[in-house]
Design a protein around this motif. Structure first.
Motif, PDB file in Angstrom:
ATOM      1  N   ASN A  16       0.829  -1.201   0.000  1.00  0.00           N
ATOM      2  CA  ASN A  16       0.000   0.000   0.000  1.00  0.00           C
ATOM      3  C   ASN A  16       0.868   1.258   0.000  1.00  0.00           C
ATOM      4  O   ASN A  16       0.579   2.218   0.696  1.00  0.00           O
ATOM      5  CB  ASN A  16      -0.930  -0.011   1.214  1.00  0.00           C
ATOM      6  CG  ASN A  16      -2.021   1.034   1.112  1.00  0.00           C
ATOM      7  OD1 ASN A  16      -2.453   1.362   0.018  1.00  0.00           O
ATOM      8  ND2 ASN A  16      -2.462   1.557   2.235  1.00  0.00           N
ATOM      9  N   LYS A  17       1.948   1.207  -0.760  1.00  0.00           N
ATOM     10  CA  LYS A  17       2.833   2.356  -0.913  1.00  0.00           C
ATOM     11  C   LYS A  17       3.785   2.073  -2.058  1.00  0.00           C
ATOM     12  O   LYS A  17       4.207   0.926  -2.247  1.00  0.00           O
ATOM     13  CB  LYS A  17       3.646   2.617   0.366  1.00  0.00           C
ATOM     14  CG  LYS A  17       4.513   3.858   0.274  1.00  0.00           C
ATOM     15  CD  LYS A  17       5.512   3.934   1.380  1.00  0.00           C
ATOM     16  CE  LYS A  17       6.380   5.190   1.227  1.00  0.00           C
ATOM     17  NZ  LYS A  17       7.074   5.240  -0.071  1.00  0.00           N
ATOM     18  N   GLY A  18       4.121   3.074  -2.822  1.00  0.00           N
ATOM     19  CA  GLY A  18       5.061   2.890  -3.914  1.00  0.00           C
ATOM     20  C   GLY A  18       6.503   2.975  -3.447  1.00  0.00           C
ATOM     21  O   GLY A  18       6.806   3.504  -2.373  1.00  0.00           O
ATOM     22  N   GLY A  19       7.395   2.435  -4.248  1.00  0.00           N
ATOM     23  CA  GLY A  19       8.817   2.579  -3.988  1.00  0.00           C
ATOM     24  C   GLY A  19       9.393   1.665  -2.939  1.00  0.00           C
ATOM     25  O   GLY A  19      10.504   1.904  -2.448  1.00  0.00           O
ATOM     26  N   VAL A  20       8.670   0.595  -2.569  1.00  0.00           N
ATOM     27  CA  VAL A  20       9.182  -0.306  -1.531  1.00  0.00           C
ATOM     28  C   VAL A  20       9.767  -1.595  -2.105  1.00  0.00           C
ATOM     29  O   VAL A  20      10.207  -2.466  -1.354  1.00  0.00           O
ATOM     30  CB  VAL A  20       8.088  -0.651  -0.492  1.00  0.00           C
ATOM     31  CG1 VAL A  20       7.588   0.602   0.201  1.00  0.00           C
ATOM     32  CG2 VAL A  20       6.931  -1.401  -1.130  1.00  0.00           C
ATOM     33  N   GLY A  21       9.760  -1.743  -3.436  1.00  0.00           N
ATOM     34  CA  GLY A  21      10.339  -2.927  -4.054  1.00  0.00           C
ATOM     35  C   GLY A  21       9.333  -3.925  -4.566  1.00  0.00           C
ATOM     36  O   GLY A  21       9.681  -5.058  -4.883  1.00  0.00           O
ATOM     37  N   LYS A  22       8.072  -3.503  -4.690  1.00  0.00           N
ATOM     38  CA  LYS A  22       7.004  -4.415  -5.101  1.00  0.00           C
ATOM     39  C   LYS A  22       7.237  -4.979  -6.504  1.00  0.00           C
ATOM     40  O   LYS A  22       7.117  -6.186  -6.718  1.00  0.00           O
ATOM     41  CB  LYS A  22       5.677  -3.658  -5.037  1.00  0.00           C
ATOM     42  CG  LYS A  22       4.490  -4.341  -5.656  1.00  0.00           C
ATOM     43  CD  LYS A  22       3.280  -3.438  -5.655  1.00  0.00           C
ATOM     44  CE  LYS A  22       3.520  -2.144  -6.367  1.00  0.00           C
ATOM     45  NZ  LYS A  22       3.855  -2.322  -7.814  1.00  0.00           N
ATOM     46  N   THR A  23       7.551  -4.104  -7.458  1.00  0.00           N
ATOM     47  CA  THR A  23       7.772  -4.565  -8.825  1.00  0.00           C
ATOM     48  C   THR A  23       9.042  -5.398  -8.926  1.00  0.00           C
ATOM     49  O   THR A  23       9.071  -6.427  -9.621  1.00  0.00           O
ATOM     50  CB  THR A  23       7.843  -3.364  -9.787  1.00  0.00           C
ATOM     51  OG1 THR A  23       6.562  -2.722  -9.806  1.00  0.00           O
ATOM     52  CG2 THR A  23       8.205  -3.804 -11.198  1.00  0.00           C
ATOM     53  N   THR A  24      10.089  -4.966  -8.237  1.00  0.00           N
ATOM     54  CA  THR A  24      11.335  -5.735  -8.230  1.00  0.00           C
ATOM     55  C   THR A  24      11.092  -7.129  -7.684  1.00  0.00           C
ATOM     56  O   THR A  24      11.595  -8.122  -8.227  1.00  0.00           O
ATOM     57  CB  THR A  24      12.410  -5.014  -7.390  1.00  0.00           C
ATOM     58  OG1 THR A  24      12.602  -3.699  -7.913  1.00  0.00           O
ATOM     59  CG2 THR A  24      13.720  -5.770  -7.428  1.00  0.00           C
TER      60      THR A  24
END
Length: 219
Positions: free
Chosen positions: A9-17
């Motif tokens: 529930n936040k961008g930039g935390v490594g979800k896509t990686t």
């Protein structure tokens, strides 16, 4: 068909990686047919796996793996026709904050497991409670017990454990486990999306692949 959700529930935390590495870990089994669904506007998952920009929404592309396909679906439309055209053993969704019916609407199935990355951002720990509450609401709505795996990406393991302890009243019936941490190497893991290389291709980072494979097999 297994449905693996990489979300937060936040961008930039490594979800896509994390999503592309989960798909890559699954793809090491040549008998696994994997579909990676990129539900993010920036289509980084598509670019990483195919080496190119998407040809359009809902256009299935081949990837660097012969047994992996990727599709860009930023509007979270139903993929029933795509799923129906070819049998996939596993589907990995790169998805921003999940709503109750989102996963089922996309792939006509409930998630088999949810992976939550926690990187070194202070806000990642701060948003863990909100993210787990959303997953718990999804599980309660569907009536399924959804296993959750938290993957520390260079974050302090004690801090993650403390944050998780503070979330106990938010997780309901969720089964939450903490994977072994992935040591954070900014040159490799953080930049893997732009470099187009899995982190385990670098010397000293080979352990990441079996670590993710073990986490996948645990759900």
């Amino acid at each position: 068909m297994r449905v693996i959700l990489s979300t937060f529930n936040k961008g930039g935390v490594g979800k896509t990686t994390l999503a592309v590495h989960l798909a890559g870990a699954l793809a090491e089994d040549p008998f696994q047919r994997v579909l990676l669904v990129d539900c993010v506007d920036q289509y980084d998952s598509v670019n990483f796996m195919s080496g190119d920009s998407p040809e359009g929404k809902l256009k299935t592309l081949n990837t660097k793996y012969p047994n992996v396909s990727v599709v860009w679906n930023p509007e979270r439309e139903s993929l029933r026709k795509i799923i129906g055209q070819s049998q996939y053993d596993s589907v990995v969704l790169d998805l921003n904050s999940p709503a109750k019916d989102t996963v089922k609407a996309i792939v006509n199935a409930q998630p088999t497991g949810v992976f939550l990355p926690i990187n070194r951002q202070a806000l990642a720990l701060g948003r863990l409670k909100d993210t787990l509450a959303l997953v718990a609401a999804m599980a309660e709505h569907t009536g399924y017990i959804i296993p959750v795996v938290i993957v520390p990406l260079g974050s302090d393991i004690d801090s993650v454990n403390n944050a998780l302890e503070d979330c106990r009243d938010s997780i309901g019936s969720l089964t939450v486990k903490l994977s072994d941490p992935i040591a954070f190497d900014p040159e490799h893991f953080e930049n893997s999306l732009t470099n187009g290389r899995f982190v385990w291709e670098y010397q000293g980072c080979e352990y990441v692949k079996p670590l993710l494979q073990s986490s996948l097999s645990s759900i």
